[in-house]
Design a protein around this motif. Structure first.
Motif, mmCIF file in Angstrom:
data_model
loop_
_atom_site.group_PDB
_atom_site.id
_atom_site.type_symbol
_atom_site.label_atom_id
_atom_site.label_comp_id
_atom_site.label_asym_id
_atom_site.label_seq_id
_atom_site.Cartn_x
_atom_site.Cartn_y
_atom_site.Cartn_z
ATOM 1 N N LEU A 73 0.763 -1.219 0.005
ATOM 2 C CA LEU A 73 -0.092 0.022 0.056
ATOM 3 C C LEU A 73 0.837 1.232 0.063
ATOM 4 N N GLY A 74 2.174 1.252 0.486
ATOM 5 C CA GLY A 74 2.866 2.343 0.810
ATOM 6 C C GLY A 74 3.444 2.562 -0.850
ATOM 7 N N ALA A 75 3.664 1.574 -1.527
ATOM 8 C CA ALA A 75 4.263 1.655 -2.841
ATOM 9 C C ALA A 75 2.953 2.231 -3.689
ATOM 10 N N VAL A 76 1.932 1.629 -3.707
ATOM 11 C CA VAL A 76 1.031 2.251 -4.427
ATOM 12 C C VAL A 76 0.405 3.726 -4.228
ATOM 13 N N ALA A 77 0.586 3.994 -2.925
ATOM 14 C CA ALA A 77 0.287 5.600 -2.316
ATOM 15 C C ALA A 77 1.278 6.380 -2.879
ATOM 16 N N GLY A 78 2.602 5.906 -2.778
ATOM 17 C CA GLY A 78 3.643 6.892 -3.240
ATOM 18 C C GLY A 78 3.602 7.411 -4.612
ATOM 19 N N SER A 79 3.327 6.119 -5.428
ATOM 20 C CA SER A 79 3.304 6.266 -6.885
ATOM 21 C C SER A 79 2.238 7.064 -7.340
ATOM 22 N N MET A 80 1.094 6.937 -6.815
ATOM 23 C CA MET A 80 -0.180 7.623 -7.053
ATOM 24 C C MET A 80 0.256 9.219 -6.865
ATOM 25 N N VAL A 81 0.881 9.616 -5.909
ATOM 26 C CA VAL A 81 1.297 11.103 -5.614
ATOM 27 C C VAL A 81 2.110 11.480 -6.709
ATOM 28 N N SER A 82 3.223 10.472 -7.513
ATOM 29 C CA SER A 82 4.055 10.930 -8.381
ATOM 30 C C SER A 82 3.468 11.119 -9.693
ATOM 31 N N VAL A 83 2.447 9.964 -9.821
ATOM 32 C CA VAL A 83 1.691 9.837 -11.146
ATOM 33 C C VAL A 83 0.631 11.227 -11.116
ATOM 34 N N CYS A 84 0.042 11.705 -10.236
ATOM 35 C CA CYS A 84 -0.925 12.765 -9.938
ATOM 36 C C CYS A 84 -0.253 14.135 -10.288
ATOM 37 N N ALA A 85 1.074 13.983 -9.745
ATOM 38 C CA ALA A 85 1.685 15.496 -9.968
ATOM 39 C C ALA A 85 2.233 15.423 -11.468
ATOM 40 N N THR A 86 2.539 14.395 -12.062
ATOM 41 C CA THR A 86 2.686 14.286 -13.546
ATOM 42 C C THR A 86 1.601 14.713 -14.455
ATOM 43 N N ALA A 87 0.333 13.953 -14.087
ATOM 44 C CA ALA A 87 -0.979 14.285 -14.726
ATOM 45 C C ALA A 87 -1.319 15.760 -14.590
ATOM 46 N N PHE A 88 -1.147 16.445 -13.425
ATOM 47 C CA PHE A 88 -1.280 17.907 -13.454
ATOM 48 C C PHE A 88 -0.484 18.814 -14.122
ATOM 49 N N SER A 89 0.926 18.480 -14.059
ATOM 50 C CA SER A 89 1.976 19.001 -15.011
ATOM 51 C C SER A 89 1.513 18.906 -16.737
ATOM 52 N N ILE A 90 0.878 17.607 -17.149
ATOM 53 C CA ILE A 90 0.800 17.600 -18.316
ATOM 54 C C ILE A 90 -0.424 18.305 -18.564
ATOM 55 N N THR A 91 -1.599 18.298 -17.789
ATOM 56 C CA THR A 91 -2.863 19.188 -18.038
ATOM 57 C C THR A 91 -2.381 20.618 -18.009
ATOM 58 N N ILE A 92 -1.965 21.228 -17.289
ATOM 59 C CA ILE A 92 -1.215 22.615 -17.301
ATOM 60 C C ILE A 92 -0.675 22.894 -18.684
ATOM 61 N N VAL A 93 0.337 22.253 -19.078
ATOM 62 C CA VAL A 93 1.031 22.146 -20.471
ATOM 63 C C VAL A 93 -0.150 22.371 -21.638
#
Length: 448
Positions: free
Chosen positions: A63-83
């Motif tokens: 669960l720690g790996a899933v939660a940590g990866s979701m934070v990274s992926v969410c940040a990437t998704a936000f960056s792509i959306t802003i671009v």
């Protein structure tokens, strides 16, 4: 009034990036507590090959790996959306950002990542090993649910990468705006308008002293007029026995203190009436297509003009916009324009609301593109072809006269701007062919 206000509220929520992700986060919290309850009661014992059957340490790591990866992926998704938003603003204009903000796919993607992250955190805090000072508790069903959410998130990420690369394409943006235009035509120009009073009786319904004795009611706020509650306005006019003439229409910018309506007779105007009428007018920070047919037309025109600018020089995108404007106007020209005169149940004139006319909408669609694209043979020929196509959908003399008027302006402007003699000859031949197809010789006299 409820329908108009609910429509505005839904439009604001639909245009926000927090509403759907918040709902999905709440759903993730509810799912986590439900799964944990089932694990604690022991009613959901599972022993399948795909279920989690490990210990506390393994569950924490997973669960720690899933939660940590979701934070990274969410940040990437936000960056792509802003671009994507930045590219949209520079390529298509800042007014098109609203269309991207309303994209439900992006909102669901962000909500999925956030929901998975919250779910994993809530489950993670309940896992206790043998040496933790608590009784051993490994919620197998909840951990399995976290694994399934992680797999779903991977699928959503693949979808997001594809979707993010699609929504910034010109064809996708143009099609979405064209869909908005068709929707507003269906909403504002229905096939069945309903029963109305013959227009020859209108003159006798308007008091002779209306212009001299009508009292203006002024706006109490500043902003773009997004919608008018027509039913509420008629109810107010019936309640106070008034005749109301609108001084503005949806899409216009209203300044505080400017005239909203003219009310007759003046003696019945009071502070309560002023507030009620102002409440029937919905103002906002920007325009929308709820009751403003000119808004999606302006969006298509803006994309075309940016495509024709010297820095971009993309006539193919401009011709796509012309095609969509052509389709929208062909759709519109087959509908009857509602009468500006609105009556109560007793057939008494209550509201005069003058909307846009077909010649005005044609001006809105073609004028600026004609000016910007007059030196491009492909663009001007496409404009003339659009006029010829629209003309085949109507027999209205005034509509034909408006179309012929634009054909004449296209010919005049482009013959001066085109550098090649052959292009000018081709344009003139196309123009005369269209004039014959229009058959508008008698309609010229109807042009105002």
């Amino acid at each position: 009034m409820k329908n108009v206000k609910l429509g505005k509220l839904w439009d604001e929520l639909h245009s926000s990036y927090w509403f759907i992700p918040t709902l999905m986060a709440v759903a993730a919290i509810a799912l986590a507590f439900t799964m944990l309850t089932l694990d604690r009661t022991g009613k959901a014992e599972i022993n399948y090959w795909w279920s989690y059957t490990g210990g506390a340490d393994g569950a924490r790591s997973l669960l720690g790996a899933v939660a940590g990866s979701m934070v990274s992926v969410c940040a990437t998704a936000f960056s792509i959306t802003i671009v994507a938003l930045q590219l949209a603003a520079s390529s298509f204009g800042p007014r098109l950002l609203r269309n991207f903000m309303q994209d439900t796919g992006n909102q669901i993607v962000l909500g999925t990542f956030i929901g998975t992250f919250i779910y994993c955190l809530l489950v993670l805090r309940t896992i206790h090993g043998e040496g933790d000072g608590y009784s051993l508790f490994v919620p197998q069903l909840s951990v399995t649910g976290g694994t399934l959410l992680a797999i779903i998130s991977i699928g959503v990420l693949i979808y997001f990468i594809h979707h993010a690369s699609t929504i910034i394409q010109a064809s996708y943006v143009i099609q979405n705006v064209s869909t908005d235009l068709d929707s507003v035509i269906e909403r504002l120009f229905p096939q069945k308008i309903g029963r109305g009073k013959p227009e020859q009786d209108v003159t006798s319904s308007i008091p002779v002293s209306f212009e001299e004795e009508a009292c203006p009611i002024r706006a109490s706020g500043t902003g773009y007029l997004q919608a008018i509650d027509d039913e509420e306005l008629i109810n107010i006019a019936c309640k106070y026995n008034l005749l109301v003439r609108l001084a503005t229409r949806p899409g216009k910018f209203v300044v505080k203190g400017s005239d909203l309506v003219m009310v007759f007779p003046e003696q019945r105007v009071n502070a309560k009436l002023v507030k009620q009428i102002n409440d029937a007018f919905i103002l906002g920070r920007e325009r929308n297509e709820q009751q403003d047919i000119e808004f999606p037309i302006d969006q298509l025109v803006e994309i075309a003009m940016r495509a024709l600018s010297p820095g971009i020089n993309d006539p193919f995108t401009a011709t796509r916009c012309i095609d969509r404007l052509n389709a929208g106007l062909c759709h519109l020209v087959q509908r009857d324009f509602p009468s500006p005169y609105r009556y109560d149940k007793n057939n008494k004139l209550r509201v005069i609301a003058q909307g846009p006319t077909f010649p005005e909408l044609v001006d809105r669609a073609f004028n600026q593109i004609r000016r910007y694209g007059k030196s491009d043979a492909a663009v001007v020929n496409h404009l003339l072809d659009a006029i010829a196509t629209i003309a085949t959908y109507t027999n209205n003399n005034k509509y034909c006269a408006a179309l012929q008027h634009h054909a004449e302006m296209i010919l005049q402007d482009s013959c001066e701007a085109l550098s090649q003699e052959q292009d000018r000859k081709d344009l003139q031949e196309r123009y005369y062919t269209i004039i014959k197809a229009l058959d508008c010789n008698s309609a010229i006299n109807n042009w105002d």
